[in-house]
Design an enzyme around this catalytic site. Structure first.
Site, PDB file in Angstrom:
ATOM      1  N   CYS A  71       0.836  -1.205   0.000  1.00 44.53           N
ATOM      2  CA  CYS A  71       0.000   0.000   0.000  1.00 44.53           C
ATOM      3  C   CYS A  71       0.872   1.257   0.000  1.00 44.53           C
ATOM      4  CB  CYS A  71      -0.978  -0.021   1.182  1.00 44.53           C
ATOM      5  SG  CYS A  71      -2.335   1.161   1.015  1.00 44.53           S
ATOM      6  N   HIS A 101      -3.612  -5.193   0.055  1.00 38.15           N
ATOM      7  CA  HIS A 101      -3.114  -5.754   1.312  1.00 38.15           C
ATOM      8  C   HIS A 101      -3.309  -7.273   1.355  1.00 38.15           C
ATOM      9  CE1 HIS A 101      -2.560  -1.959   3.664  1.00 38.15           C
ATOM     10  NE2 HIS A 101      -3.453  -1.502   2.803  1.00 38.15           N
ATOM     11  N   GLU A 110      -1.917  -9.205   3.253  1.00 36.24           N
ATOM     12  CA  GLU A 110      -1.757  -9.667   4.641  1.00 36.24           C
ATOM     13  C   GLU A 110      -3.029  -9.551   5.465  1.00 36.24           C
ATOM     14  OE1 GLU A 110      -1.404  -5.249   5.260  1.00 36.24           O
ATOM     15  OE2 GLU A 110      -1.060  -6.688   3.648  1.00 36.24           O
TER      16      GLU A 110
END
Length: 241
Positions: free
Chosen positions: A100, A186, A188
């Protein structure tokens, strides 16, 4: 086997409950990908030094909120540019993963351009992005799109020279030397963590201008299935290469 070493550079300030949650999520993700890895946390945004790049196999640049469309940036951001440039020049075997804001700061460090999203609102929730032929090859995927969490208002409008687009709209970029990999989204994040970030938002950033219906749809979107696990499996292979 030599212990795998990861430097996690947090690019948002302490305070909100979700901050520690995101850090904990990163520790969990890294631990799953690299069992037994040594993980060190850095936060130059709060005045701590940058990692010694030669000491690490992987450096992760997290999300953040500093506006990289500004011509003049804060000293710690300028320091981040220099750190990225120095690391890739002097320690090319150390991999850099940007997420990001980390994606954007890498692009700008090497001459790319950052702009505001075309809509009046931040891009939030699990969304599909189209991958390029290069992306299909890199990720080993036989499909046209991947699903990924998004939380951003800024995007890379022009990638830095020498970077390959693995997804359309500069959503995923890989350096020609293949030692820097960055994602606008993202991989994650999981639904619970994304909801915690939204819950903490006062409306000033992610949900500014959202109607009640749009806000409800956003909260539903963060629960959708995504390809984070598959992406990270490939990231782990790349990081060890």
């Amino acid at each position: 086997m030599t212990q795998f070493k990861v430097a996690l550079c947090r690019n948002y300030v302490s305070g909100e409950k979700w901050v520690q949650g995101v850090v904990d999520s990163w520790y969990h993700t890294i631990g799953d990908l690299f069992p037994g890895a040594a993980i060190d946390l850095f936060h130059p945004i709060e005045g701590t030094p940058f990692p010694n790049a030669q000491d690490y196999d992987l450096i992760i640049l997290t999300g953040g909120s500093f506006d990289l469309t500004q011509e003049i940036v804060d000293p710690w951001v300028e320091g981040t540019f220099q750190f990225i440039q120095t690391t890739t020049r002097d320690h090319p075997k150390t991999k850099i993963l940007g997420i990001c804001w980390g994606h954007q700061v890498v692009a700008r460090a090497f001459g790319g351009k950052i702009g505001v999203v075309k809509t009046d609102q931040a891009v939030v929730g699990v969304q599909d992005i189209a991958i390029t032929p290069e992306g299909k090859s890199f990720f080993g995927l036989d499909k046209e799109h991947i699903s990924i969490h998004k939380f951003h208002k800024m995007v890379v409008t022009v990638p830095a020279p020498g970077y390959i687009s693995l997804a359309t709209e500069n959503e995923i970029l890989l350096s020609e030397a293949q030692n820097v990999l960055t994602f606008q989204g993202h991989p994650e994040l999981v639904g619970d963590m994304a909801k915690e970030i939204l819950d903490a938002d006062t409306g000033a950033f992610f949900t500014s201008g959202f109607s009640k219906e749009e806000l409800d749809n956003t909260f539903q979107s963060v629960k959708k299935p995504h390809d984070g696990d598959a992406l990270f499996a490939r990231i782990a292979t790349w990081a060890r290469s």
